[in-house]
Design a protein around this motif. Sequence first.
Motif, mmCIF file in Angstrom:
data_model
loop_
_atom_site.group_PDB
_atom_site.id
_atom_site.type_symbol
_atom_site.label_atom_id
_atom_site.label_comp_id
_atom_site.label_asym_id
_atom_site.label_seq_id
_atom_site.Cartn_x
_atom_site.Cartn_y
_atom_site.Cartn_z
ATOM 1 N N THR A 85 0.831 -1.206 0.000
ATOM 2 C CA THR A 85 0.000 0.000 0.000
ATOM 3 C C THR A 85 0.864 1.253 0.000
ATOM 4 O OG1 THR A 85 -1.747 -1.167 1.164
ATOM 5 C CG2 THR A 85 -1.825 1.235 1.224
ATOM 6 N N ALA A 86 0.574 2.137 -0.951
ATOM 7 C CA ALA A 86 1.309 3.403 -1.091
ATOM 8 C C ALA A 86 0.487 4.541 -0.499
ATOM 9 C CB ALA A 86 1.599 3.700 -2.556
ATOM 10 N N GLY A 87 1.185 5.481 0.106
ATOM 11 C CA GLY A 87 0.604 6.746 0.531
ATOM 12 C C GLY A 87 1.142 7.846 -0.363
ATOM 13 N N TYR A 88 0.430 8.950 -0.433
ATOM 14 C CA TYR A 88 0.792 10.021 -1.361
ATOM 15 C C TYR A 88 1.197 11.281 -0.622
ATOM 16 C CZ TYR A 88 -0.492 6.987 -5.091
ATOM 17 O OH TYR A 88 -0.499 5.937 -5.956
ATOM 18 N N TRP A 89 1.943 12.132 -1.333
ATOM 19 C CA TRP A 89 2.517 13.349 -0.775
ATOM 20 C C TRP A 89 2.173 14.536 -1.661
ATOM 21 C CZ3 TRP A 89 5.578 13.241 3.689
ATOM 22 C CH2 TRP A 89 5.875 11.967 4.172
ATOM 23 N N ASP A 90 1.822 15.646 -1.022
ATOM 24 C CA ASP A 90 1.580 16.902 -1.721
ATOM 25 C C ASP A 90 2.844 17.757 -1.636
ATOM 26 O OD1 ASP A 90 -1.059 16.016 -2.019
ATOM 27 O OD2 ASP A 90 -1.763 17.162 -0.289
ATOM 28 N N LEU A 91 3.064 18.538 -2.674
ATOM 29 C CA LEU A 91 4.230 19.412 -2.762
ATOM 30 C C LEU A 91 3.766 20.852 -2.711
ATOM 31 C CD1 LEU A 91 7.262 19.945 -3.415
ATOM 32 C CD2 LEU A 91 6.650 19.703 -5.832
ATOM 33 N N ALA A 121 -0.045 24.577 -4.749
ATOM 34 C CA ALA A 121 0.309 23.239 -4.268
ATOM 35 C C ALA A 121 0.070 22.209 -5.365
ATOM 36 C CB ALA A 121 -0.503 22.893 -3.029
ATOM 37 N N VAL A 122 0.880 21.173 -5.361
ATOM 38 C CA VAL A 122 0.730 20.063 -6.292
ATOM 39 C C VAL A 122 0.250 18.867 -5.474
ATOM 40 C CG1 VAL A 122 1.842 18.589 -7.988
ATOM 41 C CG2 VAL A 122 2.633 20.952 -7.691
ATOM 42 N N VAL A 123 -0.998 18.498 -5.688
ATOM 43 C CA VAL A 123 -1.595 17.392 -4.949
ATOM 44 C C VAL A 123 -1.060 16.068 -5.489
ATOM 45 C CG1 VAL A 123 -3.787 16.269 -4.366
ATOM 46 C CG2 VAL A 123 -3.650 18.769 -4.479
ATOM 47 N N GLN A 124 -0.691 15.201 -4.591
ATOM 48 C CA GLN A 124 -0.199 13.859 -4.922
ATOM 49 C C GLN A 124 0.932 13.890 -5.948
ATOM 50 O OE1 GLN A 124 -3.789 11.768 -5.946
ATOM 51 N NE2 GLN A 124 -4.658 12.102 -3.934
ATOM 52 N N ALA A 125 1.927 14.711 -5.675
ATOM 53 C CA ALA A 125 3.100 14.822 -6.545
ATOM 54 C C ALA A 125 4.041 13.628 -6.387
ATOM 55 C CB ALA A 125 3.862 16.108 -6.236
ATOM 56 N N ALA A 126 3.952 12.953 -5.232
ATOM 57 C CA ALA A 126 4.870 11.849 -4.926
ATOM 58 C C ALA A 126 4.123 10.768 -4.156
ATOM 59 C CB ALA A 126 6.045 12.361 -4.102
ATOM 60 N N TRP A 127 4.755 9.609 -4.076
ATOM 61 C CA TRP A 127 4.189 8.519 -3.278
ATOM 62 C C TRP A 127 5.311 7.768 -2.588
ATOM 63 C CZ3 TRP A 127 5.036 8.207 -8.421
ATOM 64 C CH2 TRP A 127 5.689 7.077 -8.915
ATOM 65 N N SER A 128 4.924 6.992 -1.573
ATOM 66 C CA SER A 128 5.900 6.189 -0.840
ATOM 67 C C SER A 128 5.209 4.982 -0.224
ATOM 68 C CB SER A 128 6.576 7.018 0.257
ATOM 69 O OG SER A 128 5.627 7.374 1.244
ATOM 70 N N TYR A 129 6.029 4.042 0.205
ATOM 71 C CA TYR A 129 5.557 2.848 0.907
ATOM 72 C C TYR A 129 6.157 2.881 2.300
ATOM 73 C CZ TYR A 129 4.199 1.267 -3.710
ATOM 74 O OH TYR A 129 3.626 1.176 -4.946
ATOM 75 N N PHE A 149 8.479 10.436 -7.398
ATOM 76 C CA PHE A 149 7.741 11.595 -7.892
ATOM 77 C C PHE A 149 7.240 11.360 -9.309
ATOM 78 C CE2 PHE A 149 10.125 13.271 -4.444
ATOM 79 C CZ PHE A 149 9.450 14.383 -3.987
ATOM 80 N N TYR A 150 6.058 11.894 -9.578
ATOM 81 C CA TYR A 150 5.533 11.917 -10.941
ATOM 82 C C TYR A 150 6.230 13.039 -11.697
ATOM 83 C CZ TYR A 150 1.564 9.009 -9.497
ATOM 84 O OH TYR A 150 0.777 7.996 -9.038
ATOM 85 N N ALA A 151 6.943 12.696 -12.751
ATOM 86 C CA ALA A 151 7.606 13.727 -13.565
ATOM 87 C C ALA A 151 6.589 14.659 -14.215
ATOM 88 C CB ALA A 151 8.481 13.069 -14.631
#
Length: 159
Positions: A78-84, A91-99, A115-117
């Motif tokens: 399961t991945a969680g997401y990160w805003d930048l 703000a960039v919503v869900q720019a990155a994810w992690s486990y 990160f999503y390019a």
Amino acid sequence: MNKTTESVWDYPRPPRLEPSPRRIRILHAGRTVADSTRALRILETSHPPVYYLPPADLDLSLLTRSNGYGSFCEFKGTAGYWDLAVPGSPAVVQAAWSYSQPTARYAALAGYLAFYASKVDECWVDDELVQPQPGDFYGGWITRDLRGPFKGAPGTRGW
């Protein structure tokens, strides 16, 4: 610089996790979000590599966990997401994810961010500006040393 051409069709399934000695940089709204030579990369059939960066090489002051959204990978968990959020910029919503708790096979990814390019201004591998993997689901980074076709464009999700 990596001079070898790789075909994404030679990548395995389940995906391979390996260290990358290449310099990975992410810039957004004039700020350096990440700069690392300690990335891990995931290589999966039909996908360009996804680079995961250690938290120590990120400007964590620009990142916050996204609320209420996650996704599931059959291999990594399961991945969680990160805003930048760069001050003075939207703000960039869900720019990155992690486990935070990946499966045992991918335990080294714990806490690393990808990160999503397509969602940030610039992603670099060594001195090359990358192209984002097509589509809005996968987060691979395309460089000139890769051969496709790449999964992600319309009509390719079922490959």
